[in-house]
Motif scaffolding. Structure first.
Motif, short mmCIF file in Angstrom:
data_model
loop_
_atom_site.label_atom_id
_atom_site.label_comp_id
_atom_site.label_asym_id
_atom_site.label_seq_id
_atom_site.Cartn_x
_atom_site.Cartn_y
_atom_site.Cartn_z
N CYS A 63 0.81 -1.23 0.00
CA CYS A 63 0.00 0.00 0.00
C CYS A 63 0.84 1.28 0.00
CB CYS A 63 -0.99 0.00 1.16
SG CYS A 63 -0.25 0.05 2.81
N GLY A 64 2.10 1.21 0.37
CA GLY A 64 2.96 2.39 0.39
C GLY A 64 3.68 2.68 -0.92
N LYS A 65 3.59 1.77 -1.87
CA LYS A 65 4.33 1.95 -3.13
C LYS A 65 4.03 3.27 -3.84
CE LYS A 65 6.04 -2.42 -4.82
NZ LYS A 65 5.98 -3.42 -5.89
N PRO A 66 2.78 3.70 -3.92
CA PRO A 66 2.53 4.97 -4.63
C PRO A 66 3.23 6.17 -3.99
CG PRO A 66 0.48 3.76 -4.36
CD PRO A 66 1.52 3.05 -3.54
N TYR A 67 3.59 6.06 -2.71
CA TYR A 67 4.20 7.17 -1.99
C TYR A 67 5.72 7.20 -2.09
CZ TYR A 67 -0.49 7.39 -0.20
OH TYR A 67 -1.86 7.46 -0.11
N TYR A 87 4.13 -0.29 5.80
CA TYR A 87 3.93 -0.56 7.22
C TYR A 87 3.34 0.67 7.92
CZ TYR A 87 5.49 -1.16 12.10
OH TYR A 87 5.56 -1.22 13.47
N GLU A 88 3.92 1.84 7.66
CA GLU A 88 3.45 3.07 8.29
C GLU A 88 2.01 3.39 7.89
OE1 GLU A 88 6.39 5.93 7.07
OE2 GLU A 88 7.97 4.95 8.25
N ILE A 89 1.70 3.29 6.62
CA ILE A 89 0.35 3.61 6.13
C ILE A 89 -0.65 2.58 6.65
CG2 ILE A 89 -1.09 3.71 4.05
CD1 ILE A 89 1.38 5.03 2.69
N PHE A 90 -0.31 1.30 6.59
CA PHE A 90 -1.19 0.25 7.09
C PHE A 90 -1.56 0.52 8.55
CE2 PHE A 90 -1.98 -3.73 9.28
CZ PHE A 90 -2.95 -4.32 8.47
N ASN A 91 -0.57 0.86 9.37
CA ASN A 91 -0.81 1.08 10.79
C ASN A 91 -1.64 2.33 11.08
OD1 ASN A 91 0.40 -1.25 11.82
ND2 ASN A 91 2.42 -0.32 11.73
N GLN A 92 -1.71 3.25 10.13
CA GLN A 92 -2.58 4.41 10.29
C GLN A 92 -4.05 4.05 10.08
OE1 GLN A 92 -1.16 7.44 7.61
NE2 GLN A 92 0.85 7.51 8.54
N VAL A 93 -4.29 2.98 9.35
CA VAL A 93 -5.65 2.60 8.98
C VAL A 93 -6.15 1.39 9.77
CG1 VAL A 93 -7.12 1.88 7.05
CG2 VAL A 93 -5.28 3.53 6.66
N PHE A 94 -5.29 0.42 10.00
CA PHE A 94 -5.70 -0.84 10.62
C PHE A 94 -5.01 -1.04 11.97
CE2 PHE A 94 -6.09 -1.55 6.03
CZ PHE A 94 -7.41 -1.98 5.95
N ALA A 99 -0.22 -8.29 11.13
CA ALA A 99 -0.24 -7.97 9.70
C ALA A 99 0.74 -6.84 9.40
CB ALA A 99 -1.65 -7.59 9.24
N GLY A 100 0.79 -5.84 10.28
CA GLY A 100 1.74 -4.74 10.11
C GLY A 100 3.17 -5.23 10.09
N ASP A 101 3.51 -6.13 11.02
CA ASP A 101 4.87 -6.67 11.07
C ASP A 101 5.19 -7.49 9.82
OD1 ASP A 101 7.32 -7.01 12.71
OD2 ASP A 101 6.76 -9.13 12.59
N LEU A 102 4.22 -8.24 9.33
CA LEU A 102 4.42 -9.00 8.09
C LEU A 102 4.68 -8.06 6.92
CD1 LEU A 102 1.69 -11.71 8.64
CD2 LEU A 102 4.14 -12.17 8.32
N ILE A 103 3.95 -6.96 6.86
CA ILE A 103 4.16 -5.97 5.80
C ILE A 103 5.57 -5.38 5.90
CG2 ILE A 103 3.46 -3.66 5.03
CD1 ILE A 103 0.53 -4.58 5.67
N LEU A 104 5.98 -5.08 7.11
CA LEU A 104 7.32 -4.52 7.33
C LEU A 104 8.41 -5.47 6.82
CD1 LEU A 104 9.02 -2.21 8.54
CD2 LEU A 104 8.94 -3.45 10.72
N HIS A 105 8.20 -6.77 6.98
CA HIS A 105 9.21 -7.77 6.60
C HIS A 105 8.92 -8.44 5.25
CE1 HIS A 105 11.50 -7.65 10.30
NE2 HIS A 105 10.36 -7.54 10.94
N ASP A 106 7.95 -7.92 4.52
CA ASP A 106 7.50 -8.56 3.29
C ASP A 106 8.61 -8.81 2.28
OD1 ASP A 106 5.23 -9.47 1.52
OD2 ASP A 106 5.99 -7.80 0.31
#
Length: 175
Positions: A63-67, A87-94, A99-106
């Motif tokens: 979700c952060g790719k466009p930024y 990770y930062e954007i996901f945690n602002q919404v959810f 899931a946030g940690d998985l995104i951070l380590h994706d």
């Protein structure tokens, strides 16, 4: 050919196709090439987070790719630090720290070298990252020539080698 959401939904579909096959023995819906280590994954499936967390992670992992899009002088697109931004954007919404940690380590599984396997295995959801990496590889390859493409074969060889090392490492920890 896909936007960020379409890509996330595709990865989710591939992951759950694989998980249904591994958990229930259902036939695979997509065109898969499975690495040898997949036969040894069953004891580790219990380490996966719940399906809702897996859905959030896979759907929004980029979700952060466009930024953080950068286009180089040759017109190639790059997304530096997109896992951190996602990770930062996901945690602002959810509110789902797993899931946030998985995104951070994706991206970890995609860049993992042999010497980093022991450290990677210390990540509590390393099996989730491994299986999602395999699902993402298959999801992406449909845009770039399928499982017979050179790009797929190179990436598949890498995830096959790393997966075998990860399973061996985790088995030695369990013993």
């Amino acid at each position: 050919t896909q936007n960020v959401l379409e890509h996330g939904l595709s990865v989710k579909s591939y992951l759950f196709d694989l998980l249904d096959h591994l958990r229930k023995g259902t036939p695979l819906k997509y065109n898969w090439k499975l690495p040898e280590w997949i036969e040894s994954i069953s004891p580790f499936l219990e380490t996966l987070p719940d399906d809702k967390t897996l859905e959030l992670y896979t759907t929004y992992h980029d979700c952060g790719k466009p930024y953080c899009l950068e286009i180089d002088s040759e017109g190639k697109r790059h997304f530096p630090n997109h896992s951190q931004k996602s990770y930062e954007i996901f945690n602002q919404v959810f509110d789902n720290p797993i899931a946030g940690d998985l995104i951070l380590h994706d991206m970890d599984i995609h860049t993992l070298k042999s010497e980093g396997v022991s450290e990677f295995c210390r990540i509590s959801n390393c099996i989730t990252l491994l299986l999602t990496g395999l699902a993402e590889l298959h999801s992406n390859c449909q845009m770039f020539g399928g499982v017979e493409s050179t790009s797929f074969k190179i990436k598949f060889k890498s995830i096959s080698q790393r997966g075998k090392q990860i399973i061996n490492q985790l088995n030695s920890i369990k013993s």
